[in-house]
Design a protein around this motif. Structure first.
Motif, mmCIF file in Angstrom:
data_model
loop_
_atom_site.group_PDB
_atom_site.id
_atom_site.type_symbol
_atom_site.label_atom_id
_atom_site.label_comp_id
_atom_site.label_asym_id
_atom_site.label_seq_id
_atom_site.Cartn_x
_atom_site.Cartn_y
_atom_site.Cartn_z
ATOM 1 N N HIS A 1 0.810 -1.221 0.000
ATOM 2 C CA HIS A 1 0.000 0.000 0.000
ATOM 3 C C HIS A 1 0.842 1.270 0.000
ATOM 4 C CE1 HIS A 1 -3.842 -2.074 0.496
ATOM 5 N NE2 HIS A 1 -3.246 -2.867 1.378
ATOM 6 N N MET A 2 1.953 1.250 0.706
ATOM 7 C CA MET A 2 2.744 2.468 0.839
ATOM 8 C C MET A 2 3.830 2.596 -0.228
ATOM 9 S SD MET A 2 1.107 3.725 3.271
ATOM 10 C CE MET A 2 2.096 5.190 3.533
ATOM 11 N N LYS A 3 4.090 1.523 -0.967
ATOM 12 C CA LYS A 3 5.145 1.576 -1.972
ATOM 13 C C LYS A 3 4.603 1.234 -3.363
ATOM 14 C CE LYS A 3 8.767 0.617 1.405
ATOM 15 N NZ LYS A 3 9.885 -0.261 1.814
ATOM 16 N N LEU A 4 4.189 -0.009 -3.572
ATOM 17 C CA LEU A 4 3.744 -0.403 -4.912
ATOM 18 C C LEU A 4 2.528 0.392 -5.365
ATOM 19 C CD1 LEU A 4 4.243 -4.283 -4.855
ATOM 20 C CD2 LEU A 4 5.538 -2.597 -6.162
ATOM 21 N N HIS A 5 1.544 0.572 -4.483
ATOM 22 C CA HIS A 5 0.360 1.343 -4.865
ATOM 23 C C HIS A 5 0.721 2.794 -5.146
ATOM 24 C CE1 HIS A 5 -2.952 -1.528 -3.130
ATOM 25 N NE2 HIS A 5 -2.231 -2.078 -4.098
ATOM 26 N N ARG B 1 3.382 3.862 -6.321
ATOM 27 C CA ARG B 1 4.212 3.951 -7.526
ATOM 28 C C ARG B 1 3.470 3.526 -8.790
ATOM 29 N NH1 ARG B 1 9.804 1.411 -4.855
ATOM 30 N NH2 ARG B 1 9.880 2.872 -3.099
ATOM 31 N N GLY B 2 2.156 3.351 -8.688
ATOM 32 C CA GLY B 2 1.371 3.110 -9.879
ATOM 33 C C GLY B 2 0.842 1.712 -10.058
ATOM 34 N N ALA B 3 1.017 0.827 -9.075
ATOM 35 C CA ALA B 3 0.553 -0.560 -9.204
ATOM 36 C C ALA B 3 -0.646 -0.803 -8.286
ATOM 37 C CB ALA B 3 1.683 -1.525 -8.871
ATOM 38 N N GLN B 4 -1.655 0.076 -8.378
ATOM 39 C CA GLN B 4 -2.814 -0.010 -7.475
ATOM 40 C C GLN B 4 -3.644 -1.271 -7.687
ATOM 41 O OE1 GLN B 4 -2.114 2.555 -9.439
ATOM 42 N NE2 GLN B 4 -2.043 4.478 -8.282
ATOM 43 N N VAL B 5 -3.534 -1.903 -8.852
ATOM 44 C CA VAL B 5 -4.395 -3.062 -9.133
ATOM 45 C C VAL B 5 -3.931 -4.323 -8.409
ATOM 46 C CG1 VAL B 5 -5.143 -2.198 -11.379
ATOM 47 C CG2 VAL B 5 -3.066 -3.581 -11.219
ATOM 48 N N ILE B 6 -2.736 -4.316 -7.844
ATOM 49 C CA ILE B 6 -2.290 -5.496 -7.093
ATOM 50 C C ILE B 6 -3.098 -5.598 -5.810
ATOM 51 C CG2 ILE B 6 -0.342 -6.653 -6.001
ATOM 52 C CD1 ILE B 6 1.524 -5.167 -7.832
ATOM 53 N N HIS B 7 -3.801 -6.706 -5.656
ATOM 54 C CA HIS B 7 -4.702 -6.883 -4.514
ATOM 55 C C HIS B 7 -3.933 -7.390 -3.295
ATOM 56 C CE1 HIS B 7 -8.136 -8.355 -2.128
ATOM 57 N NE2 HIS B 7 -8.851 -7.504 -2.836
ATOM 58 N N THR B 8 -4.403 -6.971 -2.124
ATOM 59 C CA THR B 8 -3.745 -7.373 -0.879
ATOM 60 C C THR B 8 -3.671 -8.884 -0.744
ATOM 61 O OG1 THR B 8 -4.564 -5.368 0.204
ATOM 62 C CG2 THR B 8 -3.801 -7.158 1.629
ATOM 63 N N ARG B 9 -4.748 -9.571 -1.080
ATOM 64 C CA ARG B 9 -4.807 -11.025 -0.890
ATOM 65 C C ARG B 9 -3.782 -11.743 -1.764
ATOM 66 N NH1 ARG B 9 -9.630 -11.412 -1.864
ATOM 67 N NH2 ARG B 9 -9.569 -12.054 -4.056
ATOM 68 N N GLU B 10 -3.693 -11.373 -3.046
ATOM 69 C CA GLU B 10 -2.763 -12.064 -3.932
ATOM 70 C C GLU B 10 -1.306 -11.723 -3.598
ATOM 71 O OE1 GLU B 10 -3.621 -10.966 -7.939
ATOM 72 O OE2 GLU B 10 -3.438 -8.805 -7.592
ATOM 73 N N PHE B 11 -1.071 -10.507 -3.125
ATOM 74 C CA PHE B 11 0.293 -10.144 -2.761
ATOM 75 C C PHE B 11 0.738 -10.873 -1.502
ATOM 76 C CE2 PHE B 11 3.602 -7.218 -1.114
ATOM 77 C CZ PHE B 11 4.424 -7.191 -2.231
ATOM 78 N N ARG B 12 -0.149 -10.986 -0.513
ATOM 79 C CA ARG B 12 0.169 -11.747 0.697
ATOM 80 C C ARG B 12 0.453 -13.202 0.368
ATOM 81 N NH1 ARG B 12 -4.572 -10.054 4.977
ATOM 82 N NH2 ARG B 12 -3.811 -7.951 5.539
ATOM 83 N N ARG B 13 -0.384 -13.779 -0.488
ATOM 84 C CA ARG B 13 -0.209 -15.188 -0.836
ATOM 85 C C ARG B 13 1.143 -15.417 -1.498
ATOM 86 N NH1 ARG B 13 -4.263 -15.881 -4.451
ATOM 87 N NH2 ARG B 13 -2.827 -15.385 -6.153
#
Length: 542
Positions: free
Chosen positions: A214-218, A220-232
């Protein structure tokens, strides 16, 4: 033990997927001159591209998939990687992309592509496909005649004989299944690497994951990465879960690489996972798309995840690859499909290229500084692409391989979550210095980008000499993936012992077999910033 932000160690020493969206290289190349480089037989112009560290072939595949939008050209892709496992993955991915539709349907191909490319664990059917393809490629590599006959798009002629032997050994390791999963215990290796990377933050890894997302990738323009898939992905290494989670349990051997470590005073060859555990494989195909509807938001949240966008983009890419050789003039494309008009002549629909209209040439490891000595490479290329992990190779000698007016594209470190904002800016500044020293100037009128730096080579711009201080600021290459020609698969006990002694392990430097990593390019920046409590490579990468 806590790994501080800004260490860069989450990037790893071997890159398996790109850290920037896929590019159409024709849109990035200079305008086509119909009177130059024309083949006297069919009047087909050629595009010669040199790529350093493209790792996953995404730029090549996108360029080929969109070739029908442009005037017909023949492509010569010259690919230089820093380890032979990356070369092997290139070959496997292209073999999959060019698989006959009668043998494998589009959906099965796209799902297999995603799992092999970005998952640490595979489903049994996908693992069986990897073993079969690896066995086939292992038999083709030592037989040049059969290789040309069955894979006409591939050229290994520039590789040394020992590199071809090592490449064959890589494929044989992928194909071997008789020793079971313990030969490459991916789940245990992933968790061990994650523990050393996070240190005392391991128990709070869910919070660390959310912060990085949330504080870095989002931001920097990658807002579509979902929390659930990134955690997994952070927890298991599985980025694309296309089936039930229990179906993923076979280690993905294509993510294995070799390394020499010091154990009780002796150099021991081991295989392990030394790749990215910080950013993930979502950036290459998952944050940009030609279908704008996939990027829509509802209540401030994206309606599609990066995994869904990646699957859509890869499916469309493979669909375009599958219709090669068929007339495409009747097909329509949305406005967003059109490449930038200020980079080349206006694209027009044309007949799609045939498979023999492109060749992927793999260059010998460590040849970046000697290519200009060969007359066939000097001033040949119209486009040079350099990944962020290999910017230290950008030099006047490499610049001599580009024709006057040729373009240079350098991948920046925007999506490396390890790095602070000031480090990203320092990295971009260093890229500009290296490009200027190599004889390049910023492209005039190029759109601002935090992901790529764009330059051109001017015929009037004399290559500048490298500042001795700048040159001395880059350390010698650290070990990446040594050749496997003399390496036997390590037993389980060796891996366990080395993991237990990770803080005392010392990597063996093999500059002749590796090209360095992003950490080399960042070294002068980190030294200037004087990052406290930074830990050594050997303390964070087992």
């Amino acid at each position: 033990m806590t790994t501080p932000a800004g260490s860069g160690t989450g990037f790893g020493t071997v890159s398996w997927w790109g850290l920037s969206p896929a590019l159409d290289l024709q849109a990035e190349s200079p305008p086509v001159d119909p009177d130059s480089q024309a083949n006297t037989e069919d009047r087909t112009t050629e595009l010669d591209v040199l790529l350093l560290g493209s790792v996953d072939g995404r730029h090549l595949l996108r360029t080929l998939a969109r070739a029908a939008l442009w005037p017909r050209r023949r492509f010569n892709f010259y690919v230089l990687e820093n380890n032979l496992e990356a070369v092997a993955r290139h070959m496997l991915i292209f073999s999959l992309a060019l698989e006959e539709p009668e043998k494998m349907g589009l959906q099965e191909r796209s799902e297999t592509f995603l799992e092999v490319w970005g998952n640490a664990l595979l489903r049994p059917p996908v693992a069986a496909f990897v073993r079969a393809q690896a066995d086939r490629l292992a038999h083709l590599v030592p037989e040049p005649d059969r290789l040309v006959e069955q894979l006409p798009w591939l050229s290994l002629s520039a590789l040394k004989f020992r590199e071809r032997d090592a490449l064959e050994a890589v494929f044989r390791f992928w194909a071997g299944g008789e020793k079971g999963q313990e030969t490459f215990p991916m789940s245990r290796l992933w968790d061990s690497r994650l523990r050393h990377y996070l240190g005392s933050r391991y128990d709070a890894r869910r919070g660390v994951s959310d912060w990085d997302l949330h504080m870095k990738l989002h931001d920097r323009g990658a807002q579509v990465i979902h929390t659930r898939e990134f955690r997994r992905w952070r927890d298991t290494g599985v980025a694309f879960e296309l089936r039930d989670s229990s179906a993923y349990h076979v280690p993905n051997r294509t993510l294995a690489s070799g390394r020499l470590l010091s154990h009780h005073g002796e150099r021991v060859a081991v295989r392990g996972y030394w790749g990215d555990i910080a950013t993930g494989p979502f950036v290459a195909f998952g944050i940009e798309t030609d279908d704008e509807s996939l990027l829509q938001t509802s209540n401030g949240q994206p309606v599609k995840t990066a995994g869904e966008i990646t699957q859509h983009n890869v499916t469309e890419l493979l669909r375009e690859m599958a219709v090669w050789g068929r007339p495409r003039a009747a097909q329509g494309y949305p406005v967003g499909e059109q490449p930038l008009q200020d980079r080349t002549a206006e694209p027009r629909p044309s007949a799609a290229p045939a498979p023999e209209s492109f060749t992927v040439h793999f260059l010998s490891l460590g040849s970046a500084q000697t290519l200009h000595h060969k007359s066939c490479y000097k001033g040949r290329f119209q486009l040079l692409y350099v990944a962020c992990g290999m910017v230290q190779l950008l030099s006047p000698e490499l610049g001599a391989c580009l024709a006057p007016g040729g373009n240079l594209i350098v991948e920046l470190a925007r999506y490396l979550v390890d790095l602070r904002q000031e480090q990203l800016q320092g990295f971009a500044t260093r890229v500009g210095e290296l490009a200027q020293a190599a004889g390049f100037a910023p492209q005039i009128g190029a759109r601002p980008s935090e992901t790529f730096a764009r330059f051109y080579k001017s015929g009037d711009l004399a290559p500048a000499s490298i500042d001795p201080a700048m040159e001395s600021g880059t350390p010698p290459p650290e070990v990446l993936a040594p050749s496997l020609e003399a390496m036997s698969p390590p037993c389980e006990d060796q891996i366990q012992q080395l993991e237990g002694r990770a803080p005392g392990s010392e990597p063996l430097e093999l500059p002749s077999l590796s090209q360095g990593s992003l950490l080399e390019a960042l070294a002068p920046i980190q030294e200037a910033l004087a990052t406290p409590n930074s830990e050594s490579d050997s303390q964070t990468r087992v």
